[in-house]
Structures are given as C-alpha cells and as structure tokens.
Design a protein around this motif. Structure first.
Motif, PDB file in Angstrom:
ATOM      1  N   LYS A 123      -6.632   6.736  -5.510  1.00 24.14           N
ATOM      2  CA  LYS A 123      -6.474   7.805  -4.509  1.00 24.14           C
ATOM      3  C   LYS A 123      -5.915   7.230  -3.216  1.00 24.14           C
ATOM      4  O   LYS A 123      -6.085   6.049  -2.913  1.00 24.14           O
ATOM      5  CB  LYS A 123      -7.834   8.459  -4.241  1.00 24.14           C
ATOM      6  CG  LYS A 123      -8.414   9.190  -5.444  1.00 24.14           C
ATOM      7  CD  LYS A 123      -9.485  10.183  -4.971  1.00 24.14           C
ATOM      8  CE  LYS A 123     -10.553  10.432  -6.019  1.00 24.14           C
ATOM      9  NZ  LYS A 123     -11.674   9.474  -5.930  1.00 24.14           N
ATOM     10  N   GLU A 124      -5.308   8.104  -2.439  1.00 22.54           N
ATOM     11  CA  GLU A 124      -4.661   7.680  -1.201  1.00 22.54           C
ATOM     12  C   GLU A 124      -5.632   6.953  -0.261  1.00 22.54           C
ATOM     13  O   GLU A 124      -5.263   5.990   0.402  1.00 22.54           O
ATOM     14  CB  GLU A 124      -4.066   8.919  -0.516  1.00 22.54           C
ATOM     15  CG  GLU A 124      -3.149   8.574   0.639  1.00 22.54           C
ATOM     16  CD  GLU A 124      -2.457   9.819   1.196  1.00 22.54           C
ATOM     17  OE1 GLU A 124      -2.471  10.863   0.509  1.00 22.54           O
ATOM     18  OE2 GLU A 124      -1.927   9.722   2.304  1.00 22.54           O
ATOM     19  N   ASN A 125      -6.873   7.424  -0.206  1.00 24.58           N
ATOM     20  CA  ASN A 125      -7.833   6.816   0.722  1.00 24.58           C
ATOM     21  C   ASN A 125      -8.704   5.740   0.095  1.00 24.58           C
ATOM     22  O   ASN A 125      -9.595   5.201   0.742  1.00 24.58           O
ATOM     23  CB  ASN A 125      -8.712   7.901   1.335  1.00 24.58           C
ATOM     24  CG  ASN A 125      -7.947   8.664   2.396  1.00 24.58           C
ATOM     25  OD1 ASN A 125      -7.133   8.083   3.119  1.00 24.58           O
ATOM     26  ND2 ASN A 125      -8.166   9.962   2.458  1.00 24.58           N
TER      27      ASN A 125
ATOM     28  N   ASN B 230       0.757   4.086  -2.658  1.00 23.12           N
ATOM     29  CA  ASN B 230       0.043   5.212  -2.068  1.00 23.12           C
ATOM     30  C   ASN B 230      -1.474   5.061  -2.132  1.00 23.12           C
ATOM     31  O   ASN B 230      -2.203   5.975  -2.519  1.00 23.12           O
ATOM     32  CB  ASN B 230       0.479   6.520  -2.749  1.00 23.12           C
ATOM     33  CG  ASN B 230       0.172   7.720  -1.886  1.00 23.12           C
ATOM     34  OD1 ASN B 230       0.178   7.616  -0.660  1.00 23.12           O
ATOM     35  ND2 ASN B 230      -0.123   8.844  -2.521  1.00 23.12           N
ATOM     36  N   THR B 231      -1.955   3.885  -1.736  1.00 20.36           N
ATOM     37  CA  THR B 231      -3.395   3.629  -1.635  1.00 20.36           C
ATOM     38  C   THR B 231      -3.553   2.479  -0.644  1.00 20.36           C
ATOM     39  O   THR B 231      -2.556   1.957  -0.156  1.00 20.36           O
ATOM     40  CB  THR B 231      -3.990   3.306  -3.021  1.00 20.36           C
ATOM     41  OG1 THR B 231      -5.408   3.277  -2.931  1.00 20.36           O
ATOM     42  CG2 THR B 231      -3.490   1.979  -3.585  1.00 20.36           C
TER      43      THR B 231
ATOM     44  N   SER C 126       0.838  -1.210   0.000  1.00 19.81           N
ATOM     45  CA  SER C 126       0.000   0.000   0.000  1.00 19.81           C
ATOM     46  C   SER C 126       0.867   1.252   0.000  1.00 19.81           C
ATOM     47  O   SER C 126       0.574   2.223  -0.703  1.00 19.81           O
ATOM     48  CB  SER C 126      -0.908   0.019   1.232  1.00 19.81           C
ATOM     49  OG  SER C 126      -1.799  -1.064   1.205  1.00 19.81           O
ATOM     50  N   LYS C 127       1.899   1.229   0.814  1.00 21.65           N
ATOM     51  CA  LYS C 127       2.792   2.385   0.893  1.00 21.65           C
ATOM     52  C   LYS C 127       3.435   2.649  -0.468  1.00 21.65           C
ATOM     53  O   LYS C 127       3.503   3.777  -0.943  1.00 21.65           O
ATOM     54  CB  LYS C 127       3.866   2.114   1.960  1.00 21.65           C
ATOM     55  CG  LYS C 127       4.518   3.372   2.494  1.00 21.65           C
ATOM     56  CD  LYS C 127       5.149   3.135   3.875  1.00 21.65           C
ATOM     57  CE  LYS C 127       4.132   3.189   5.011  1.00 21.65           C
ATOM     58  NZ  LYS C 127       4.646   2.661   6.275  1.00 21.65           N
TER      59      LYS C 127
END
Ligand SMILES: *Cc1c(COP(=O)(O)O)cnc(C)c1O
Length: 393
Positions: free
Chosen positions: A367-369, A72-73, A68-69
């Motif tokens: 997106k990040e979230n 970036n999601t 995920s890192k």
C-alpha cells in the motif's frame, strides 16, 4: 507461539544439536556459557564500543525516495552495506571473537565458501591478534582469489579442503575435524544462523543489533517503532534473523524472507530451500534442506555466492512452516535487474544477495502508506565481475 530458541535450541520442531559424540564437550561449553557471557555488562560495553568505532554502527536507515516513488510505497534501506568489510557478517564475528576471548580460547577456526565469512573472521582475528585458520574448498579457493588474498593479507592461514566436491561442505567437515582435535584452545566461528545449538541463537542475538537500530531510527523518522514489513534475503539466514529479531513477536509487522530461485525454482539449479526443502539434518541442525528422495543433499545454485546454501537456519524453517514469515523466491535475472535498478535510482551498488530482497517489489505490491524496511545486507564491490559479465559492461 514462540519464535525464539528454547533452552535445547529448538524453534518449533527445528534446531537442536545433532553432533558427533566427540564434539559434545565443545558445544556444551559454549551452550553453558554464551547467555551468561553475553549478559555481562563488560561484554555488552566492549561489543557495542567495537560496533560503533570499528564497524561504523549504527548504520543509517535511509529513505529511498526514488525507489519508493517507482513502487508507490515507502521503502527504507537498512544500510548494512556500509559496515566495515562491506556487509553484516562482521557484526557476528565481532561478537564471537569477544565470546572466544572470554572462554579463554586463543585460536580461531572458520569455514568459508565464497570467502566473505572468512574475510570477516580474519578481520576480527587481526583486530585481536589471535591465530586464525580458515578452511576453504580447493575449488572455491580457485574461484574466489580476491577473498583468499584478503584473508592472507589479514594474517589468516587458508587451508584447502581437498576431499569430496572440494567446496563449502568439505571445508565444514575439515573445520569440524579440527575442532574435535583442538577442544580446549580453539573456538569455531560459524558465519550464519546455522549449525548446532547454541550457534543459531547466538548468531541471531549478535545480528539483532540491526532490528534494534531500525526501531529507534523508525521512531525518529516515522513516529513509530514498527514498520509494516521487513524484508531480507536468506542464505543461511543471519542478516534476515538480525533484521527480523525484534519484530518476531509483533504480528502487525509482516516478515518477508527472500530466497534465491537461481535459474527458476524447478530448473534444478536453485537455492530455494523452503520451497523445495524437506526436513533433514545439516551441519548439526534439524531444518529444511534441499535433498534427493533418499536424503542426499542437493548441490545448490545461485548467481550470488552468499545465497548458495542447501539449507536455511532452523529459525527460518520455523517461520516458514508456522506461516509467520512470507517466503518469496527470486531468480538470478530478477535479482540482477533489481540490483542495477538500485544503482540508477539511488546511487547505491548492492551485493547481489541484497538485490534479491530488492527484486520483490516488481510483483509483490504494497500500500502507498506501508513502511517497508529492506535490509541491504552488503555492498556490490565484491560482485563487480558478476555484474560486468551479466550486463556486458
Ligand atoms: C553472506 C551474505 C548473505 C547471506 O548470508 P545470511 O547468513 O543469510 O545473511 C547475504 N548478503 C550478503 C551481502 C552476504 O555477504
């Protein structure tokens, strides 16, 4: 729009049952009974008990923190690789063996290409003490010796298909011939959401346990049942159908299906069925398939045996043409790199099929979230020699 099969087995314009007259009684018996049997409380109880105690369900929904890192999601992996026999296929064979028993069948036939579905079928036949014959192309038997050995150890008879190209399609023809000759005592276990109605719908329902579990697991971890995206690789499409099933009618959930582009979509060596496919009939079902201008089925290619299929199930053809699903093609090279990446980042060796789904993150940005659930359809033990050859390990 509906994304489920209607009573004649159609998803939009795709599906149905295009079968020879001689096969009609077999399919009709199944069609008339499958929903009734699946709805019986005793069936549901036995099915879920076996999924729990034998298959090892529920499989974990694992938050892959390092992966995920990197992208970036928020990436969650649905761990079908932890199922008994190493992949999701056993969810379906457990369901179908219970179906066969309730229909009074005492002999099982199946066809297999790479041998994974043959092993999953031989496994449940051993479990139930039922005779099992697996048809397999002569060439595939030579290529897939470990799975042939597994099937034999599990008590199945592996019958070589010696006609035509001596691969999966010839094995399928042999299995169909067998079923026509043994309509009363034999059940044919098909291994994906393909084939004539009611198979695509029946197999999707058995595999739908995957998304059923995802919903309750996400609720626990994220406080909501629905991810933003669910991602799965598509060969015939059964692990994807299971992962998508309970989100099909929830438009907020993006559905991403990943196909094998082999050496490149336009290289002539690929299995990118929706990108290249035209409407046609394969294995008794109207769907998208790779074919020549005069309708001959094209030989598919992928480094992963499980994605090496010239068609997709009718549900996926409908998801593609209706626009409900986003379809992405991934090459051999991209998949292999993504597979090795998961090993290094998370300590998980994925099946090469599943590596195709993991490979989308390089180019497809989220997106990040965003909560993105990737169905990790199987483990990589079976692919070790492929990884060794590719990376010169
Ligand atoms: C067989 C297989 C697939 C492809 O089959 P589907 O019916 O498309 O799911 C994908 N992943 C693994 C690990 C498999 O064994």
């Amino acid at each position: 729009m509906s994304y489920h099969a209607n009573e004649r087995g159609y998803y939009g314009e795709f599906g149905g049952a295009f079968i020879p007259e001689m096969l009609y009684p077999n399919c009709e018996e199944l069609r008339q009974n499958y929903l009734k049997i699946m709805a019986e409380p005793s069936f549901q109880e036995e099915f879920h008990q076996l999924l729990k105690d034998y298959v090892g369900r529920p499989t974990p929904l694992y938050f892959a923190e390092r992966l995920s890192k990197k992208y970036n999601t928020k990436i969650y992996l649905k761990r079908e690789d932890l199922c008994h026999t190493g992949a999701h296929k056993v969810n379906n064979t457990i369901g179908q063996i219970l179906m066969a028993k309730r229909l009074g069948k005492h002999r099982i036939i199946a066809e297999t290409g790479a041998g994974q579905h043959g092993v999953a079928t031989a496994t449940v036949c051993a479990l139930m003490g039922i005779e099992c014959v697996v048809y397999m192309g002569e060439i595939d038997i030579a290529r897939q010796a470990p799975n042939v050995a597994r099937m034999k150890m599990l008590g199945a008879e592996v019958r070589p298909a010696t006609s035509g190209s001596k691969t999966l399609k010839d094995a399928t023809n042999e299995a169909i011939r067998d079923w026509i000759n043994n309509p009363v005592d034999t059940h044919y276990i098909i291994g994906s959401v393909v084939g004539p109605h009611p198979y695509p719908d029946m197999v999707a329902r058995f595999q739908s346990v995957i998304s059923e579990e995802v919903k309750s697991q996400l609720l626990e971890k994220e406080g909501r049942e629905n991810p933003d995206f669910v991602v799965a690789c598509v060969g015939g499409g059964s692990n994807a159908a299971g992962a998508f099933y309970h989100f099909l009618d929830t438009p907020e959930v993006g559905i991403i299906a990943v196909e094998a582009a082999g050496k490149g979509i336009h290289s002539g060596e690929s299995a990118a069925t929706s990108a290249l496919g035209k409407v046609g009939i394969i294995h008794g079902s109207k769907t998208l398939l790779m074919q020549t201008p005069d309708g001959q089925i094209t030989e598919p290619y992928s480094i992963s045996a499980g994605l090496d299929y010239p068609g997709v199930g009718p549900l996926h053809a409908h998801l593609y043409t209706s626009g409900r699903g986003e379809f992405i093609s991934i090459t051999d090279d991209e998949a292999m790199k993504a597979g090795l990446d998961l090993c290094k980042l998370e300590g998980i060796i994925p099946a090469i099929e599943s590596s195709h789904a993991l490979a989308i993150f390089k180019d497809r940005k989220f997106k990040e979230n965003d909560v993105v659930v990737v169905n990790l359809s199987g483990r990589g033990d079976k692919d070790l020699q492929n990884y060794i050859d590719y990376f010169k390990l």
